[in-house]
Design a protein around this motif. Structure first.
Motif, PDB file in Angstrom:
ATOM      1  N   HIS A 141       0.852  -1.187   0.000  1.00  0.00           N
ATOM      2  CA  HIS A 141       0.000   0.000   0.000  1.00  0.00           C
ATOM      3  C   HIS A 141       0.894   1.244   0.000  1.00  0.00           C
ATOM      4  N   ALA A 142       0.359   2.345  -0.529  1.00  0.00           N
ATOM      5  CA  ALA A 142       1.076   3.627  -0.518  1.00  0.00           C
ATOM      6  C   ALA A 142       0.117   4.726  -0.101  1.00  0.00           C
ATOM      7  N   ALA A 143       0.683   5.781   0.472  1.00  0.00           N
ATOM      8  CA  ALA A 143      -0.113   6.971   0.798  1.00  0.00           C
ATOM      9  C   ALA A 143       0.773   8.192   0.675  1.00  0.00           C
ATOM     10  N   ARG A 144       0.183   9.277   0.179  1.00  0.00           N
ATOM     11  CA  ARG A 144       0.810  10.602   0.204  1.00  0.00           C
ATOM     12  C   ARG A 144       0.042  11.420   1.225  1.00  0.00           C
ATOM     13  N   LEU A 145       0.763  11.943   2.202  1.00  0.00           N
ATOM     14  CA  LEU A 145       0.116  12.613   3.329  1.00  0.00           C
ATOM     15  C   LEU A 145       0.547  14.062   3.443  1.00  0.00           C
ATOM     16  N   LEU A 146      -0.410  14.954   3.600  1.00  0.00           N
ATOM     17  CA  LEU A 146      -0.132  16.348   3.920  1.00  0.00           C
ATOM     18  C   LEU A 146       0.050  16.451   5.431  1.00  0.00           C
ATOM     19  N   PRO A 147       0.704  17.501   5.919  1.00  0.00           N
ATOM     20  CA  PRO A 147       0.909  17.632   7.361  1.00  0.00           C
ATOM     21  C   PRO A 147      -0.406  17.487   8.135  1.00  0.00           C
ATOM     22  N   GLY A 148      -0.378  16.631   9.157  1.00  0.00           N
ATOM     23  CA  GLY A 148      -1.556  16.383   9.987  1.00  0.00           C
ATOM     24  C   GLY A 148      -2.445  15.258   9.503  1.00  0.00           C
ATOM     25  N   ALA A 149      -2.309  14.852   8.237  1.00  0.00           N
ATOM     26  CA  ALA A 149      -3.134  13.760   7.712  1.00  0.00           C
ATOM     27  C   ALA A 149      -2.650  12.443   8.306  1.00  0.00           C
ATOM     28  N   GLU A 150      -3.572  11.495   8.428  1.00  0.00           N
ATOM     29  CA  GLU A 150      -3.184  10.213   8.997  1.00  0.00           C
ATOM     30  C   GLU A 150      -3.827   9.059   8.247  1.00  0.00           C
ATOM     31  N   VAL A 151      -3.198   7.900   8.363  1.00  0.00           N
ATOM     32  CA  VAL A 151      -3.741   6.646   7.842  1.00  0.00           C
ATOM     33  C   VAL A 151      -3.634   5.618   8.962  1.00  0.00           C
ATOM     34  N   THR A 152      -4.488   4.612   8.876  1.00  0.00           N
ATOM     35  CA  THR A 152      -4.462   3.514   9.836  1.00  0.00           C
ATOM     36  C   THR A 152      -3.859   2.300   9.158  1.00  0.00           C
ATOM     37  N   LEU A 153      -2.871   1.698   9.806  1.00  0.00           N
ATOM     38  CA  LEU A 153      -2.203   0.527   9.228  1.00  0.00           C
ATOM     39  C   LEU A 153      -3.146  -0.666   9.217  1.00  0.00           C
ATOM     40  N   PRO A 154      -3.030  -1.522   8.190  1.00  0.00           N
ATOM     41  CA  PRO A 154      -3.880  -2.707   8.111  1.00  0.00           C
ATOM     42  C   PRO A 154      -3.635  -3.635   9.303  1.00  0.00           C
ATOM     43  N   ALA A 181       2.182  -8.970  14.705  1.00  0.00           N
ATOM     44  CA  ALA A 181       1.073  -9.412  15.547  1.00  0.00           C
ATOM     45  C   ALA A 181       0.144  -8.291  16.013  1.00  0.00           C
ATOM     46  N   VAL A 182       0.196  -7.132  15.371  1.00  0.00           N
ATOM     47  CA  VAL A 182      -0.731  -6.052  15.696  1.00  0.00           C
ATOM     48  C   VAL A 182      -1.073  -5.299  14.418  1.00  0.00           C
ATOM     49  N   GLY A 183      -2.049  -4.491  14.497  1.00  0.00           N
ATOM     50  CA  GLY A 183      -2.425  -3.628  13.387  1.00  0.00           C
ATOM     51  C   GLY A 183      -3.277  -2.513  13.938  1.00  0.00           C
ATOM     52  N   GLY A 184      -3.669  -1.610  13.087  1.00  0.00           N
ATOM     53  CA  GLY A 184      -4.536  -0.536  13.501  1.00  0.00           C
ATOM     54  C   GLY A 184      -3.837   0.689  14.045  1.00  0.00           C
ATOM     55  N   GLN A 185      -2.490   0.694  14.087  1.00  0.00           N
ATOM     56  CA  GLN A 185      -1.798   1.894  14.530  1.00  0.00           C
ATOM     57  C   GLN A 185      -1.995   3.007  13.512  1.00  0.00           C
ATOM     58  N   ARG A 186      -1.978   4.220  14.017  1.00  0.00           N
ATOM     59  CA  ARG A 186      -2.093   5.386  13.145  1.00  0.00           C
ATOM     60  C   ARG A 186      -0.707   5.896  12.770  1.00  0.00           C
ATOM     61  N   VAL A 187      -0.582   6.323  11.528  1.00  0.00           N
ATOM     62  CA  VAL A 187       0.606   7.001  11.040  1.00  0.00           C
ATOM     63  C   VAL A 187       0.147   8.403  10.661  1.00  0.00           C
ATOM     64  N   THR A 188       0.765   9.409  11.274  1.00  0.00           N
ATOM     65  CA  THR A 188       0.370  10.803  11.062  1.00  0.00           C
ATOM     66  C   THR A 188       1.542  11.575  10.479  1.00  0.00           C
ATOM     67  N   ALA A 189       1.278  12.356   9.433  1.00  0.00           N
ATOM     68  CA  ALA A 189       2.334  13.150   8.795  1.00  0.00           C
ATOM     69  C   ALA A 189       2.688  14.342   9.672  1.00  0.00           C
ATOM     70  N   VAL A 190       3.961  14.450  10.024  1.00  0.00           N
ATOM     71  CA  VAL A 190       4.481  15.609  10.733  1.00  0.00           C
ATOM     72  C   VAL A 190       4.738  16.723   9.720  1.00  0.00           C
ATOM     73  N   GLU A 191       5.200  16.323   8.539  1.00  0.00           N
ATOM     74  CA  GLU A 191       5.362  17.195   7.373  1.00  0.00           C
ATOM     75  C   GLU A 191       4.900  16.375   6.175  1.00  0.00           C
ATOM     76  N   VAL A 205       6.913  11.201   9.516  1.00  0.00           N
ATOM     77  CA  VAL A 205       5.633  10.761  10.062  1.00  0.00           C
ATOM     78  C   VAL A 205       5.822  10.354  11.520  1.00  0.00           C
ATOM     79  N   ALA A 206       4.724  10.317  12.250  1.00  0.00           N
ATOM     80  CA  ALA A 206       4.723   9.793  13.617  1.00  0.00           C
ATOM     81  C   ALA A 206       3.951   8.482  13.600  1.00  0.00           C
ATOM     82  N   LEU A 207       4.596   7.420  14.057  1.00  0.00           N
ATOM     83  CA  LEU A 207       3.953   6.112  14.182  1.00  0.00           C
ATOM     84  C   LEU A 207       3.441   5.993  15.607  1.00  0.00           C
ATOM     85  N   GLU A 208       2.147   5.797  15.735  1.00  0.00           N
ATOM     86  CA  GLU A 208       1.511   5.712  17.053  1.00  0.00           C
ATOM     87  C   GLU A 208       2.268   4.744  17.968  1.00  0.00           C
TER      88      GLU A 208
END
Length: 158
Positions: free
Chosen positions: A87-100, A132-142, A114-117
């Motif tokens: 998977h790929a994502a382009r993130l603007l500052p503050g945008a986030e995605v949730t990992l599968p 063994a986990v998923g659902g963490q948020r990745v948030t763009a710092v820039e 990015v900040a990894l929860e």
């Protein structure tokens, strides 16, 4: 792009965009190569390329390459591993995605920060392996791009 080496293939890569029209230039190019082992031996060599800019502009994680049935009919290139998807994502500052949610994840940051929860910041070139986990948020710092391998089986070498 997807290239399957299969039984053997020769290739090279270069920044050849100046040949598409205009003067030669020296703008840098940034290649990211990631490999996944096929889940069956004897794959024929092959090549495929798709454009996903439109999908990336919509936001969120976009399947880029997948062998999983659930990605049939999407823009993803088909790969010969039914347990893996990129998977790929382009993130603007503050945008986030949730990992599968998957037994194995590999997060790579080609550009930006990015900040990894629960793990902290990752900058360009950093990677994280998550098990063994998923659902963490990745948030763009820039402004950033992320690549995420989702894997549902550990493959042993043939």
């Amino acid at each position: 792009q997807r290239m399957s080496a299969g039984t053997g293939i020769l290739h090279s890569e270069k920044n050849d965009s100046w040949r598409l029209g205009g003067d030669q230039h020296t703008d840098p190019v940034h290649f990211v190569q990631m490999w996944v082992v096929p889940d069956e031996p004897g794959v024929d060599p092959g090549y495929e390329q798709v454009e996903i800019d439109r999908e990336l502009l919509r936001g969120g994680l976009v399947p880029v390459a997948s062998g999983m049935d659930r990605h049939d009919g999407e823009a993803a290139i088909r790969i010969r591993n039914r347990y893996a998807a990129l998977h790929a994502a382009r993130l603007l500052p503050g945008a986030e995605v949730t990992l599968p949610d998957a037994p194995f994840l590999h997060l790579y940051v080609p550009t930006g920060t990015v900040a990894l929860e629960d793990a902290g910041e990752l900058t360009a070139g950093d990677a994280a392996r998550i098990t063994a986990v998923g659902g963490q948020r990745v948030t763009a710092v820039e402004s950033a791009e992320v690549l995420v391998w989702e894997m549902h089986a550990a493959l042993s070498p043939a």
